[in-house]
Design a protein around this motif. Structure first.
Motif, PDB file in Angstrom:
ATOM      1  N   PHE A   7       1.012  -1.390   0.067  1.00  0.00           N
ATOM      2  CA  PHE A   7      -0.001  -0.100   0.044  1.00  0.00           C
ATOM      3  C   PHE A   7       0.794   1.300  -0.089  1.00  0.00           C
ATOM      4  N   ILE A   8       1.966   1.203   0.792  1.00  0.00           N
ATOM      5  CA  ILE A   8       2.881   2.495   0.716  1.00  0.00           C
ATOM      6  C   ILE A   8       3.647   2.724  -0.394  1.00  0.00           C
ATOM      7  N   TYR A   9       3.999   1.397  -1.071  1.00  0.00           N
ATOM      8  CA  TYR A   9       4.490   1.642  -2.509  1.00  0.00           C
ATOM      9  C   TYR A   9       3.625   2.232  -3.439  1.00  0.00           C
ATOM     10  N   VAL A  10       2.417   1.825  -3.476  1.00  0.00           N
ATOM     11  CA  VAL A  10       1.383   2.189  -4.312  1.00  0.00           C
ATOM     12  C   VAL A  10       1.066   3.763  -4.152  1.00  0.00           C
ATOM     13  N   LEU A  11       1.322   4.164  -3.074  1.00  0.00           N
ATOM     14  CA  LEU A  11       0.955   5.664  -2.745  1.00  0.00           C
ATOM     15  C   LEU A  11       2.116   6.675  -3.078  1.00  0.00           C
ATOM     16  N   VAL A  12       3.335   5.962  -2.694  1.00  0.00           N
ATOM     17  CA  VAL A  12       4.626   6.671  -3.239  1.00  0.00           C
ATOM     18  C   VAL A  12       4.601   6.809  -4.690  1.00  0.00           C
ATOM     19  N   GLY A  13       4.259   5.526  -5.381  1.00  0.00           N
ATOM     20  CA  GLY A  13       4.227   5.676  -6.786  1.00  0.00           C
ATOM     21  C   GLY A  13       3.165   6.778  -7.497  1.00  0.00           C
ATOM     22  N   LEU A  14       1.824   6.721  -6.857  1.00  0.00           N
ATOM     23  CA  LEU A  14       1.034   7.821  -7.213  1.00  0.00           C
ATOM     24  C   LEU A  14       1.538   9.134  -6.898  1.00  0.00           C
ATOM     25  N   TRP A  15       2.011   9.220  -5.843  1.00  0.00           N
ATOM     26  CA  TRP A  15       2.827  10.721  -5.640  1.00  0.00           C
ATOM     27  C   TRP A  15       3.794  11.079  -6.559  1.00  0.00           C
ATOM     28  N   LEU A  16       4.598  10.077  -6.831  1.00  0.00           N
ATOM     29  CA  LEU A  16       5.682  10.283  -7.863  1.00  0.00           C
ATOM     30  C   LEU A  16       5.130  10.765  -9.365  1.00  0.00           C
ATOM     31  N   ALA A  17       4.218   9.984  -9.478  1.00  0.00           N
ATOM     32  CA  ALA A  17       3.575  10.035 -10.829  1.00  0.00           C
ATOM     33  C   ALA A  17       2.689  11.597 -10.777  1.00  0.00           C
ATOM     34  N   SER A  18       2.254  12.045  -9.576  1.00  0.00           N
ATOM     35  CA  SER A  18       1.567  13.299  -9.706  1.00  0.00           C
ATOM     36  C   SER A  18       2.491  14.473  -9.913  1.00  0.00           C
ATOM     37  N   ILE A  19       3.788  14.192  -9.336  1.00  0.00           N
ATOM     38  CA  ILE A  19       4.887  15.394  -9.465  1.00  0.00           C
ATOM     39  C   ILE A  19       5.237  15.577 -11.018  1.00  0.00           C
ATOM     40  N   ILE A  20       5.564  14.052 -11.604  1.00  0.00           N
ATOM     41  CA  ILE A  20       6.091  14.151 -12.813  1.00  0.00           C
ATOM     42  C   ILE A  20       4.784  14.640 -13.824  1.00  0.00           C
ATOM     43  N   TRP A  21       3.503  14.402 -13.669  1.00  0.00           N
ATOM     44  CA  TRP A  21       2.539  15.030 -14.220  1.00  0.00           C
ATOM     45  C   TRP A  21       2.444  16.473 -14.356  1.00  0.00           C
ATOM     46  N   ALA A  22       2.649  16.913 -13.034  1.00  0.00           N
ATOM     47  CA  ALA A  22       2.690  18.544 -12.921  1.00  0.00           C
ATOM     48  C   ALA A  22       3.997  19.143 -13.470  1.00  0.00           C
ATOM     49  N   VAL A  23       5.050  18.498 -13.477  1.00  0.00           N
ATOM     50  CA  VAL A  23       6.039  19.319 -13.939  1.00  0.00           C
ATOM     51  C   VAL A  23       6.130  19.197 -15.552  1.00  0.00           C
ATOM     52  N   ASN A  24       5.694  18.071 -16.193  1.00  0.00           N
ATOM     53  CA  ASN A  24       5.276  18.117 -17.403  1.00  0.00           C
ATOM     54  C   ASN A  24       4.193  18.986 -18.007  1.00  0.00           C
ATOM     55  N   ASP A  25       3.135  19.012 -17.097  1.00  0.00           N
ATOM     56  CA  ASP A  25       2.057  20.041 -17.425  1.00  0.00           C
ATOM     57  C   ASP A  25       2.508  21.442 -17.545  1.00  0.00           C
ATOM     58  N   ILE A  26       3.574  21.885 -16.624  1.00  0.00           N
ATOM     59  CA  ILE A  26       3.958  23.301 -16.516  1.00  0.00           C
ATOM     60  C   ILE A  26       5.034  23.232 -17.765  1.00  0.00           C
ATOM     61  N   ALA A  27       5.636  22.435 -18.022  1.00  0.00           N
ATOM     62  CA  ALA A  27       6.513  22.456 -19.223  1.00  0.00           C
ATOM     63  C   ALA A  27       5.772  22.460 -20.505  1.00  0.00           C
ATOM     64  N   LYS A  28       4.773  22.081 -20.815  1.00  0.00           N
ATOM     65  CA  LYS A  28       3.970  22.101 -22.007  1.00  0.00           C
ATOM     66  C   LYS A  28       3.125  23.403 -22.059  1.00  0.00           C
ATOM     67  N   HIS A  29       2.834  24.005 -21.090  1.00  0.00           N
ATOM     68  CA  HIS A  29       2.103  25.216 -21.010  1.00  0.00           C
ATOM     69  C   HIS A  29       2.787  26.376 -21.638  1.00  0.00           C
ATOM     70  N   PRO A  30       2.295  26.919 -22.623  1.00  0.00           N
ATOM     71  CA  PRO A  30       2.874  28.066 -23.472  1.00  0.00           C
ATOM     72  C   PRO A  30       2.542  29.279 -22.479  1.00  0.00           C
ATOM     73  N   TYR A  31       3.618  30.179 -22.163  1.00  0.00           N
ATOM     74  CA  TYR A  31       3.243  31.591 -21.507  1.00  0.00           C
ATOM     75  C   TYR A  31       4.101  32.539 -22.206  1.00  0.00           C
ATOM     76  N   LYS A  32       3.755  33.579 -21.857  1.00  0.00           N
ATOM     77  CA  LYS A  32       4.568  34.784 -22.178  1.00  0.00           C
ATOM     78  C   LYS A  32       5.595  35.213 -21.268  1.00  0.00           C
TER      79      LYS A  32
END
Length: 66
Positions: A7-32
């Motif tokens: 259960f702890i491994y699953v939670l840590v995996g979801l947490w890491l996936a969330s961080i990777i998703w957020a950084v990827n989302d930030i990187a893809k977003h076009p800004y001025k």
């Protein structure tokens, strides 16, 4: 293997996936202003738990307005 450890491994995996998703989302977003990208990436990486919550609640909306 103990079910609690799995259960702890699953939670840590979801947490890491969330961080990777957020950084990827930030990187893809076009800004001025590129500084906003740098600021949000640092918030998510330096403060992983609180940074993710703040990004999900405020960051995506903030980036849309940029």
């Amino acid at each position: 293997m103990n079910a609690g450890i799995i259960f702890i491994y699953v939670l840590v995996g979801l947490w890491l996936a969330s961080i990777i998703w957020a950084v990827n989302d930030i990187a893809k977003h076009p800004y001025k202003k590129k500084i906003k990208k740098l600021i949000w990436t640092n918030i998510v990486v330096v403060f992983p738990f609180g940074g993710l919550i703040v990004y999900y609640l405020m960051g995506r909306k903030n980036l849309s307005e940029a």
